[in-house]
Write a protein that holds these residues in place. Structure first.
Motif, PDB file in Angstrom:
ATOM      1  N   ASN A 113      25.959 -14.810  91.526  1.00 25.31           N
ATOM      2  CA  ASN A 113      26.965 -15.256  92.487  1.00 25.31           C
ATOM      3  C   ASN A 113      26.499 -16.514  93.202  1.00 25.31           C
ATOM      4  O   ASN A 113      25.392 -16.582  93.726  1.00 25.31           O
ATOM      5  N   ASP A 160      27.349 -17.754  95.956  1.00 29.20           N
ATOM      6  CA  ASP A 160      27.241 -17.776  97.420  1.00 29.20           C
ATOM      7  C   ASP A 160      25.995 -17.048  97.906  1.00 29.20           C
ATOM      8  O   ASP A 160      25.771 -16.928  99.080  1.00 29.20           O
ATOM      9  N   ARG A 161      25.204 -16.540  96.962  1.00 30.74           N
ATOM     10  CA  ARG A 161      23.980 -15.885  97.415  1.00 30.74           C
ATOM     11  C   ARG A 161      23.083 -16.932  98.065  1.00 30.74           C
ATOM     12  O   ARG A 161      22.860 -18.002  97.506  1.00 30.74           O
ATOM     13  N   PRO A 162      22.542 -16.663  99.253  1.00 30.07           N
ATOM     14  CA  PRO A 162      21.743 -17.669  99.938  1.00 30.07           C
ATOM     15  C   PRO A 162      20.384 -17.870  99.274  1.00 30.07           C
ATOM     16  O   PRO A 162      19.877 -16.975  98.602  1.00 30.07           O
ATOM     17  N   ASN A 163      19.833 -19.048  99.451  1.00 31.68           N
ATOM     18  CA  ASN A 163      18.472 -19.279  98.990  1.00 31.68           C
ATOM     19  C   ASN A 163      17.523 -18.989 100.136  1.00 31.68           C
ATOM     20  O   ASN A 163      17.865 -19.124 101.306  1.00 31.68           O
ATOM     21  N   THR A 164      16.308 -18.607  99.795  1.00 32.21           N
ATOM     22  CA  THR A 164      15.314 -18.404 100.835  1.00 32.21           C
ATOM     23  C   THR A 164      15.084 -19.744 101.532  1.00 32.21           C
ATOM     24  O   THR A 164      14.882 -20.742 100.884  1.00 32.21           O
ATOM     25  N   SER A 165      15.157 -19.745 102.813  1.00 31.70           N
ATOM     26  CA  SER A 165      15.004 -21.012 103.526  1.00 31.70           C
ATOM     27  C   SER A 165      14.298 -20.755 104.842  1.00 31.70           C
ATOM     28  O   SER A 165      13.995 -19.622 105.195  1.00 31.70           O
ATOM     29  N   PHE A 180      13.523 -19.975 108.548  1.00 26.23           N
ATOM     30  CA  PHE A 180      14.215 -19.184 109.560  1.00 26.23           C
ATOM     31  C   PHE A 180      14.633 -20.106 110.696  1.00 26.23           C
ATOM     32  O   PHE A 180      13.960 -21.070 111.005  1.00 26.23           O
ATOM     33  N   LEU A 209      12.710 -11.413  92.422  1.00 27.61           N
ATOM     34  CA  LEU A 209      13.907 -10.837  93.054  1.00 27.61           C
ATOM     35  C   LEU A 209      15.075 -11.820  92.997  1.00 27.61           C
ATOM     36  O   LEU A 209      16.212 -11.440  92.723  1.00 27.61           O
ATOM     37  N   SER A 247      15.685 -13.906  90.881  1.00 28.21           N
ATOM     38  CA  SER A 247      16.189 -14.150  89.521  1.00 28.21           C
ATOM     39  C   SER A 247      17.180 -13.073  89.077  1.00 28.21           C
ATOM     40  O   SER A 247      17.819 -13.221  88.040  1.00 28.21           O
ATOM     41  N   ASP A 293      23.815 -10.972  89.725  1.00 24.99           N
ATOM     42  CA  ASP A 293      24.768  -9.991  90.251  1.00 24.99           C
ATOM     43  C   ASP A 293      25.384  -9.244  89.077  1.00 24.99           C
ATOM     44  O   ASP A 293      25.618  -9.826  88.019  1.00 24.99           O
TER      45      ASP A 293
END
Lengths: 181, 214
Positions: free
Chosen positions: B2, B4-9, B11, B73, B75, B78
């Motif tokens: 998907n 719209d899944r956010p990327n780790t960024s 905080f 994780l 990778s 959905d």
């Protein structure tokens, strides 16, 4: 573009247009289902909780802050429903009832075949489902919903340090399991 | 996967946590390595951990293991449910809103019953309104309120006495004597009850047909 459509669908749904809400469900059902599946490890429960999440979200739509993305909002809502579901069954890991559930049992043993994913992805699912539920939830909210520690603590109603600890232990156990497999 | 899944960024607005107190050469505590990975450290602590990592193979190995978990994780694709859930969700929402639902008929029956009782007690209500209209405009608001309360209390007491006497009266006398002889308080109670019931029904209907507004 997708977010524009989402904003439009939400606006119309708030005005009572059910078809617009149906479009939202179509757009987000895969990601919400995946969240539920990762947390619960049972496809049937994951489908039920996905439906429940969309029903709850419909009734809470006025609370949604349109300046933030819709996906993480509804998936966090779904993750919390899954947590309540697991707590209702008083289980930290999977219960005996699940073990008797043939499809869920097979899914956890052979996610590659049940979910039609690659062998590598199957290993990751297996490792995830070996975690205690509270560690799995912390991993889900951090990695898949990109919540900060503070947001995770609020979503799970837990102290900040507890959430940090759950996340750390979950990650460490995952690293260990993935090394082994 | 998907989109719209956010990327780790990084905080945002993350509390800085406790200051980095490890002495030079000591390993940062495990939680701090995680915070480093999540970019949740203040710049000073982050620089200190980074400096430690350059010299410490053991900590680098721990960090790399955590980083591999993150990559693994992220990778995961959905997955789709076994069936399209949109029609099921919409059907459940439509059922909630459908006027054929049991609560609608319950509310309708309740309103109809209240309306019937109100009509039957109309003569008493008329008397009550007549009495209220005789309030003396020359008296103070407090005196008027006291007089009104006294009348209402008398009505309540009369209604209560009527209720107690119901058990002793034969059914045949009921329609002849009891209905026309309700105390005036009952009429007021019925009127208020009817209004409250109708309001509750309206709110119920609204709650079932629209997303909640609160």
């Amino acid at each position: 573009m997708a977010e524009n459509h989402t904003a439009d669908h939400i606006h119309r749904a708030l005005e009572g247009d059910l078809n617009a809400y149906g479009e939202l469900v179509k757009t987000y059902q895969d990601s919400v289902f995946s969240t539920c599946l990762r947390v619960l490890g049972n496809p049937q429960d994951a489908e039920d909780l996905t439906q429940e999440a969309f029903l709850r979200a419909y009734h809470k739509l006025e609370h949604y802050d349109p300046s933030r993305p819709f996906g993480p909002w509804i998936r966090t809502l779904a993750a919390n429903l899954c947590r309540n579901h697991l707590q209702g069954r008083k289980q930290a890991a999977f219960s005996l009832r699940d073990e008797r559930d043939h499809s869920a049992g097979r899914l956890r043993r052979e996610p590659e075949r049940s979910l039609e994913v690659s062998e590598r992805e199957g290993r990751i699912y297996r490792a995830l489902w070996e975690l205690p539920a509270h560690h799995r939830l912390a991993v889900e909210l951090r990695h898949f919903q990109n919540l900060t520690y503070q947001e995770m603590a609020e979503a799970l109603d837990l102290p900040l340090n507890t959430v940090r600890s759950h996340l750390y232990r979950g990650r460490k156990k995952l690293a260990q399991l993935l090394e082994e497999k | 996967m998907n989109s719209d899944r956010p990327n780790t960024s990084d905080f945002e607005n993350e509390p800085p946590g406790e200051p980095f107190e490890e002495k030079l050469g000591e390993h940062p505590e495990e939680g701090r390595l995680q915070a480093y990975l999540d970019r949740a450290l203040d710049p000073q602590t982050r620089a200190a951990v980074q400096a430690h990592l350059q010299d410490c193979e053991s900590c680098r190995t721990s960090l790399e293991a955590l980083q591999r978990v993150v990559l693994d994780l992220e990778s995961l694709p959905d997955l789709a449910p076994g069936q399209d859930l949109a029609p099921l969700v919409m059907e459940r929402l439509r059922r909630e809103q459908s006027p054929s639902s049991w609560w609608f008929w319950l509310a309708a029956a309740e309103t109809a019953a209240a309306a019937l009782i109100l009509i039957l007690s109309a003569p008493r209500l008329q008397n009550l309104f007549h009495e209220l209209s005789l309030l003396d405009l020359g008296r103070s608001a407090v005196e008027q309120a006291a007089a009104y309360t006294a009348r209402l209390t008398a009505g309540w007491l009369g209604w209560w006495a009527d209720l107690k006497s119901l058990a002793e009266i034969p059914m045949s006398s009921y329609t002849e004597h009891i209905l026309p002889d309700f105390g005036p308080g009952l009429g007021m109670i019925l009127a208020l009850g009817l209004a409250a019931g109708m309001l509750a029904n309206a709110l119920l209907l609204r709650g079932q047909t629209h997303p909640e507004k609160n």
